[in-house]
Design a protein around this motif. Structure first.
Motif, PDB file in Angstrom:
ATOM      1  N   ALA A   1     -26.754 -46.239  21.484  1.00  0.00           N
ATOM      2  CA  ALA A   1     -28.219 -46.290  21.535  1.00  0.00           C
ATOM      3  C   ALA A   1     -28.750 -45.249  22.522  1.00  0.00           C
ATOM      4  O   ALA A   1     -28.020 -44.741  23.377  1.00  0.00           O
ATOM      5  CB  ALA A   1     -28.672 -47.694  21.950  1.00  0.00           C
ATOM      6  N   MET A   2     -30.036 -44.955  22.399  1.00  0.00           N
ATOM      7  CA  MET A   2     -30.693 -44.086  23.365  1.00  0.00           C
ATOM      8  C   MET A   2     -30.453 -44.651  24.769  1.00  0.00           C
ATOM      9  O   MET A   2     -30.317 -45.853  24.945  1.00  0.00           O
ATOM     10  CB  MET A   2     -32.197 -44.022  23.109  1.00  0.00           C
ATOM     11  N   ALA A   3     -30.402 -43.777  25.753  1.00  0.00           N
ATOM     12  CA  ALA A   3     -30.108 -44.192  27.120  1.00  0.00           C
ATOM     13  C   ALA A   3     -30.979 -43.386  28.079  1.00  0.00           C
ATOM     14  O   ALA A   3     -31.726 -42.495  27.658  1.00  0.00           O
ATOM     15  CB  ALA A   3     -28.630 -43.967  27.430  1.00  0.00           C
ATOM     16  N   LEU A   4     -30.879 -43.696  29.359  1.00  0.00           N
ATOM     17  CA  LEU A   4     -31.605 -42.929  30.370  1.00  0.00           C
ATOM     18  C   LEU A   4     -30.697 -41.887  31.023  1.00  0.00           C
ATOM     19  O   LEU A   4     -31.152 -40.820  31.410  1.00  0.00           O
ATOM     20  CB  LEU A   4     -32.213 -43.870  31.410  1.00  0.00           C
ATOM     21  N   PHE A   5     -29.425 -42.223  31.190  1.00  0.00           N
ATOM     22  CA  PHE A   5     -28.405 -41.229  31.519  1.00  0.00           C
ATOM     23  C   PHE A   5     -27.213 -41.511  30.611  1.00  0.00           C
ATOM     24  O   PHE A   5     -26.873 -42.675  30.388  1.00  0.00           O
ATOM     25  CB  PHE A   5     -27.932 -41.330  32.978  1.00  0.00           C
ATOM     26  N   ASP A   6     -26.580 -40.467  30.114  1.00  0.00           N
ATOM     27  CA  ASP A   6     -25.364 -40.598  29.303  1.00  0.00           C
ATOM     28  C   ASP A   6     -24.645 -39.274  29.493  1.00  0.00           C
ATOM     29  O   ASP A   6     -24.779 -38.347  28.699  1.00  0.00           O
ATOM     30  CB  ASP A   6     -25.745 -40.842  27.842  1.00  0.00           C
TER      31      ASP A   6
ATOM     32  N   LEU B   1     -30.661 -48.176  28.275  1.00  0.00           N
ATOM     33  CA  LEU B   1     -31.994 -48.788  28.244  1.00  0.00           C
ATOM     34  C   LEU B   1     -31.848 -50.301  28.208  1.00  0.00           C
ATOM     35  O   LEU B   1     -30.865 -50.825  27.685  1.00  0.00           O
ATOM     36  CB  LEU B   1     -32.751 -48.349  26.983  1.00  0.00           C
TER      37      LEU B   1
END
Ligand code: FES
Ligand code: FE2
Lengths: 205, 436
Positions: free
Chosen positions: A97-102, A80
């Protein structure tokens, strides 16, 4: 349909990364600054050919062939982006941290399983994709078979009538030379948007 | 136009103009968003003095800042010429300085100083205290911070009312409170009216059986092995807030396809049951969804919490976070981080299927004939009978439109009421500890 449903793959047996391996892969991507020696022209051309092939396979929904270009230790990451003051001491990209793809390779396989289920109404009729890759720069690394590659992309989608999204961004890849071409081992995708200005990321980058 | 004429909440029909008309939307900003308690932050996001985040209340941009004696919420718009004051999503500092002429505001929003202050000191009638950033009322429940710009609104505890007893099933399941996983909000734009996602989360498990077939397929196989039936499941509504759920303890979590998460959740089942009683413990990660009126929703199991920010009658911005117990082991937290992202985020296997439905449910109303046909919110199966002894309005069976009807009932009440006196909240029942 029922035949495929009955022979559901056991994704737990697909290639995965431990949390430590994923963090190490993220650290490797974050350290990529184009510090190695630039590759020679034939190698650069081969890498550009690989990207054109990859983009075409994605545009044509040839997902299984695209999946074949992924290394078993793949780490595929779209963090993000946050608006922060320049004085902010926090690292701008944080693998925790939160992500969009991981993703690891098994995660990609699940996504392809979803698309192959023929039960995804939001992709039927299909979305049309055009993927443009440009600004390719490739550098050698400590391993003669691995290359650090920076590029930029345009990912354009249209579906139905007026439903359109154009996403642009930068990529940092670690490519590995294998028999007959390359495999993608790491990919960092940086979208410039802090608010994703479209409803989903039903695409690969 | 009276909104109660546009929604029939007895049988269950809704006039489609409420998802389209600009005038109705403007009234929502005034009568719903400017009079409701709205979620603005989790306490963990503003833990130390000076920490701040920016967000929205309705279409009003606000700053949420931890001052030396508590959390303050105030408008993010300078009273001098109106410029936006803070452009960062989060950060830390002692003051907020406006870019236009340099007026500077404290962590409580008060005007502190400006360039050439003497010019104002010598201006007759100018008082610094008149020109701070407008402050909202602030209150917290179990770590979640809410704010309202309405002075007449009842206290947050009454606004949440009977819903608090259920909220504890996700906010107080474990000792030590909760936190949002690190990183800012995951934000994305949908071209839909904000009420479609809010009503989806308040009570529409029905859609999951069809919309999400493809997304659930690879992880779980066809029909997912996740049971959605009206036996052992419920809808509960209080003050327009609503939660539909079954008693599966981890049914939602199972669709993330991570066996370690399920193993961990099972290992906590006894302790959570001892803490909450069996009825509420079974809600912790079950097949469920919920909305806190008007626009703050969550999914037990994935623990995604999200606000549906209105951006005009035909656009909504989703701001999402993942909430976990603070005492959860860090490797399990990381599994929830990936699991909630891979199901409910813009790249999520399940969320990707929702957006198109809501966008086209909205855009179809461009047609004049179309928007004058009512929508059906009538599903009321035999199982949907009132249950007594539990707080709120409880009906049996999660497959029904009961919560949606009550959501729109509350919405119409707020839209039609001139003042808070015309839209009282029922008294909250005293929570009875453990219902079983
Ligand atoms: S508008 Fe903010 S200082 Fe003038
Ligand atoms: Fe959904």
């Amino acid at each position: 349909m029922t035949a495929t449903a009955e022979r559901k793959p056991d994704y737990a047996t697909y290639p995965r990364l431990t949390m430590a391996q994923a963090r190490a892969a993220a650290a490797q991507l974050l350290a990529m600054r184009g510090d190695g020696a630039a590759v020679d022209d034939p190698t650069l051309l081969a890498i550009e050919r690989f990207y054109r092939l990859e983009a075409r396979l994605l545009d044509e929904e040839r997902h299984d062939e695209w999946y074949g270009l992924l290394a078993d230790d793949l780490f595929y990451w779209m963090p993000l982006r946050e608006n922060r003051f320049r004085r902010d001491p926090r690292p701008p990209l944080d693998p925790a941290a939160m992500a969009l793809f991981d993703e690891c390779k098994a995660d990609i396989a699940v996504r392809l399983g979803r698309l192959a289920s023929n039960l995804v109404w939001s992709e039927d009729p299909p979305t049309r994709h055009v993927y443009v890759v440009s600004n390719v720069e490739a550098f050698s690394t400590e391993l003669p078979t691995e290359f650090e590659v920076h590029s930029s992309f345009v990912q354009h989608r249209n579906r139905s009538e007026h439903d359109e999204a154009t996403l642009m961004g930068r990529r940092r890849d670690l490519l590995r030379r294998v028999e007959g071409g390359f495999q993608l081992a790491r990919r960092l995708i940086l979208l410039p948007q802090s608010v994703l200005l479209t409803k989903n990321l039903s695409a690969f980058f | 136009m009276r909104m109660r004429d546009l929604v029939d909440t007895d049988f269950g029909t809704v006039d489609r103009r409420i998802f389209w008309d600009r005038a109705i939307y403007d009234r929502e900003l005034e009568r719903v968003f400017a009079r409701s308690w709205l979620f603005v932050a989790h306490e963990c996001q503003v833990e130390t003095p000076g920490a701040f985040v920016t967000t929205y209340m309705g279409e009003d941009s606000v700053i949420v800042a931890r001052g030396d004696d508590g959390i303050n919420v105030f408008l993010n718009s300078c009273p001098h010429r109106g410029n936006r004051v803070c452009f960062a999503d989060s950060g830390e500092g002692r003051q907020f300085t406006c870019n236009y002429h340099g007026w500077a505001f404290g962590l409580d929003g008060a005007l502190r100083k400006m360039p050439k202050m003497g010019l104002y000191k010598s201006t007759p009638g100018f008082r610094m205290e008149d020109w701070g950033l407008k402050r909202a009322r602030v209150a917290s429940y179990q770590g979640l911070v809410f704010a309202t710009f309405c002075d007449e609104a009842p206290p947050l505890a009454d606004w949440l009312g009977n819903f608090r007893w259920y909220l504890d099933a996700v906010l107080d399941a474990e000792e030590g409170g909760t936190e949002f996983l690190p990183g800012g909000a995951t934000r994305s734009v949908m071209r839909c009216n904000w009420k479609f996602p809010a009503d989806n989360f308040v009570g529409d498990i029905y859609h999951a059986l069809w919309t999400h077939l493809g997304g659930a397929d690879p992880a779980l196989g066809r029909h997912g092995g996740v049971k959605v039936e009206n036996e052992g499941s419920y809808q509960v509504s209080a003050n327009g807030h609503g939660w539909e759920f079954n008693n599966s303890f981890l049914g939602n979590a199972a669709t993330m396809g991570d066996r370690e998460i399920l193993r961990y959740m099972r290992s906590r089942q006894d302790a959570i049951t001892a803490r909450l009683g069996k009825f509420r413990a079974d809600m912790w990660g079950s097949v469920a969804s919920a909305t806190i009126f008007p626009n703050f929703s969550f999914l037990p199991g994935y623990f995604t919490f999200r606000s549906f920010q209105p951006k005009g009658p035909h656009q909504t911005e989703i701001h999402a976070w993942t909430l976990v117990p603070r005492n959860m082991p860090s490797d399990i937290k990381d599994r929830f981080r990936r699991g909630s992202m891979r199901t409910f985020s813009p790249s999520g296997l399940l969320e990707m299927d929702d957006g198109e439905n809501w966008e086209h449910s909205t855009s179809a109303n461009a047609g004049w004939v179309t928007r004058h046909q009512r929508l059906c919110y009538a599903m009321a199966p035999i199982a949907e009978a009132d249950l007594v002894g539990l707080p709120g309005t409880v009906t049996a069976g999660q497959l029904s439109d009961a919560n949606q009807r009550l959501f729109y009932k509350r919405w119409a009440e707020m839209m039609d009421a001139q003042s808070w006196a015309d839209m009282p909240l029922p008294p909250a029942m005293v929570a009875q500890g453990t219902a079983t």
